[in-house]
Design an enzyme around this catalytic site. Structure first.
Site, PDB file in Angstrom:
ATOM      1  CE1 TYR A  95     -36.191  -0.606  71.953  1.00 15.76           C
ATOM      2  CE2 TYR A  95     -37.182  -0.797  69.778  1.00 15.76           C
ATOM      3  CZ  TYR A  95     -36.376  -1.317  70.774  1.00 15.76           C
ATOM      4  OH  TYR A  95     -35.780  -2.537  70.611  1.00 15.76           O
ATOM      5  CD  GLU A 137     -34.918  -4.554  68.296  1.00 13.20           C
ATOM      6  OE1 GLU A 137     -35.791  -3.753  67.872  1.00 13.20           O
ATOM      7  OE2 GLU A 137     -34.647  -4.691  69.498  1.00 13.20           O
ATOM      8  CG  ASN A 205     -40.685 -16.319  70.637  1.00 13.27           C
ATOM      9  OD1 ASN A 205     -41.551 -15.921  69.863  1.00 13.27           O
ATOM     10  ND2 ASN A 205     -39.766 -15.524  71.130  1.00 13.27           N
ATOM     11  CB  SER A 207     -37.112 -24.677  69.683  1.00 18.06           C
ATOM     12  OG  SER A 207     -36.576 -23.964  70.761  1.00 18.06           O
ATOM     13  N   GLY A 271     -36.078 -33.085  78.917  1.00 19.03           N
ATOM     14  CA  GLY A 271     -37.459 -32.877  78.501  1.00 19.03           C
ATOM     15  C   GLY A 271     -37.575 -32.287  77.114  1.00 19.03           C
ATOM     16  CG  PHE A 388     -36.532 -21.005  74.881  1.00 20.43           C
ATOM     17  CD1 PHE A 388     -37.217 -20.724  73.720  1.00 20.43           C
ATOM     18  CD2 PHE A 388     -35.231 -21.446  74.794  1.00 20.43           C
ATOM     19  CE1 PHE A 388     -36.619 -20.893  72.487  1.00 20.43           C
ATOM     20  CE2 PHE A 388     -34.633 -21.619  73.568  1.00 20.43           C
ATOM     21  CZ  PHE A 388     -35.323 -21.342  72.408  1.00 20.43           C
ATOM     22  N   PRO A 390     -37.676 -14.992  80.324  1.00 23.42           N
ATOM     23  CG  PRO A 390     -38.970 -13.642  81.690  1.00 23.42           C
ATOM     24  CD  PRO A 390     -38.933 -15.009  81.075  1.00 23.42           C
TER      25      PRO A 390
END
Length: 420
Positions: A95, A137, A205, A207, A271, A388, A390
């Site tokens: 950060y 987090e 990432n 699913s 899709g 999925f 931004p």
């Protein structure tokens, strides 16, 4: 906590920063990557090239400043960001890097307009947001370790099988190299995959595409033309190879908690957006809850999990399926051809519209479905979706050209366009 004076400064200067937010983010990312090249791996460079990540940060900056004295209105956004950060294994020490470069970018773009008082206020505002995110987090990290088979940070998994689900989608079955193999998560969540390709660390990432509580995990990935990671996994990742994963994250999930509403469930996908819906479907189809599963694809060769869904429908009277093909092949037998439309949804929805409506796919598909759901008066609180990539705001499909409301482009839930 910001002082009343600092809050007033943020409110007063928010319109100016907002007007230049895109310029600030355009300056911010190159500056940060130059000063701290080690953080570049945390960012999807496809999003950088497309500009979507920069626009997302600009939107978030404006939203935060606008609601600086009403942070409760940012609750959903904070949760979404925190889940994505945890999937990337973002730590508190990251950060200050962002804060330093963001303040430098604001100063570079706005120049002398940034007085010492304004700089102090925006610095304090950033630290306040950082503290909020770090706290959320940490709760997520701790929660992940408390699940059966859960972990924190990186964990090695071995590919035990790979299955071709369609012409463009392959499933990878993964078992932990060490420790508990049965892993719990919430249907709809995703995992972070960390790879080194041509000497470059990349993170994506994907699913989870099967129900929780099984031995290992399954991810189902679309091979994206020119996609660095998806192409690598399809062409080079073989049974016996290892992948590095972060723990399941994401808040686009099916509510399976005791006492959760048991309204009829609608799963509407385009899709490869089918992948998190498969996790949801497999986890609750045996519950007896009425489920309508609607899927849109180009044709049968592009339709993943078709045989599995058909088998489930034969075994469970509570499951109703509906398939749409844009350009069916000669032997295809979809329930409808072309694009999803109001007539299709109206015929399948109950008259009272009292359903839980989950939808996921490419942005044009989601624009169309979102517009249809609103037109058919499904309560906004019962609509569930996630981008999925931004975070973007859904725009009415009518604002796009007719071709962009097609259901043929596959969803981002198993492609390069992953939240990073």
């Amino acid at each position: 906590m910001l002082s009343p004076e600092q809050t007033a400064i943020i409110k007063a200067t928010a319109p100016v920063v907002g007007a230049h937010a895109r310029d600030i983010t355009e300056h911010f990312y190159p500056l940060m990557f130059e000063r701290y090249p080690e953080v570049k791996a945390f960012f999807n460079q496809a999003h950088q090239q497309q500009g979507t990540q920069r626009q997302a940060l600009a939107n978030a900056l404006v939203a935060y400043a606008t609601h600086i004295d009403q942070l409760e209105k940012l609750g959903d956004a904070v949760g979404l960001i925190a889940h994505k950060h945890c999937s990337l294994d973002i730590q508190p020490e990251h950060y200050p890097i962002v804060g330093e470069c963001l303040m430098a970018a604001i100063g570079a773009v706005l120049g002398d307009a940034v007085t010492a008082e304004i700089a102090d206020a925006w610095g304090a505002a950033y630290q306040q947001l950082a503290d909020i995110l770090i706290g959320v987090e940490e709760q997520l990290y701790q929660g992940n370790t408390q699940r059966r088979g859960g972990w924190r940070g990186e964990r090695q998994f071995r590919i035990t099988d790979r299955v071709q689900e369609s012409d463009v989608i392959t499933s990878f079955y993964l078992l932990p190299c060490e420790g508990e193999t049965v892993i719990d998560f919430i249907p709809g969540q995703y995992v972070g995959v960390i790879l080194t390709i041509d000497g470059q660390c990349v993170r994506r990432n994907y699913s989870l595409s099967d129900a929780p509580g099984k031995a290992g995990l399954r991810i189902s990935i679309k091979r994206e033309p020119g996609g660095q990671v998806s192409d690598f996994l399809h062409s080079q990742a073989q049974v016996g190879d290892t992948l590095t994963l972060t723990a399941p994250c994401g808040d686009f999930v099916l509510d399976t908690s005791p006492g959760a509403p048991q309204r009829p469930l609608f799963l509407v996908t385009g899709g490869v957006g089918i992948t998190p819906a498969m996790s949801m479907l497999n986890s609750c189809v045996a519950s007896g809850r009425p489920i309508t599963f609607i899927h849109a694809a180009i044709d049968s060769r592009h339709q993943a999990f078709a045989e599995h869904v058909h088998t489930l429908a034969q075994q469970h009277d509570n499951l109703r399926t509906f398939t749409i093909h844009e350009k069916p092949l000669a032997d295809d037998t979809p329930d409808a051809t072309g694009f999803i439309n109001a007539a299709i949804l109206k015929d399948l929805l109950p008259a009272d519209r009292n359903v839980d409506f989950y939808f996921l796919g490419p942005k044009p598909f989601m624009n169309a479905v979102n517009e249809l759901a609103n037109e058919l008066q499904i309560a906004p609180s019962q609509l569930h979706y996630e981008f999925f990539g931004p975070a973007e705001i859904l725009t009415p499909a009518s604002a796009s050209s007719a071709s962009t409301s097609s259901v043929t482009t596959t969803s981002a839930s198993g492609t390069e366009d992953a939240p990073a």
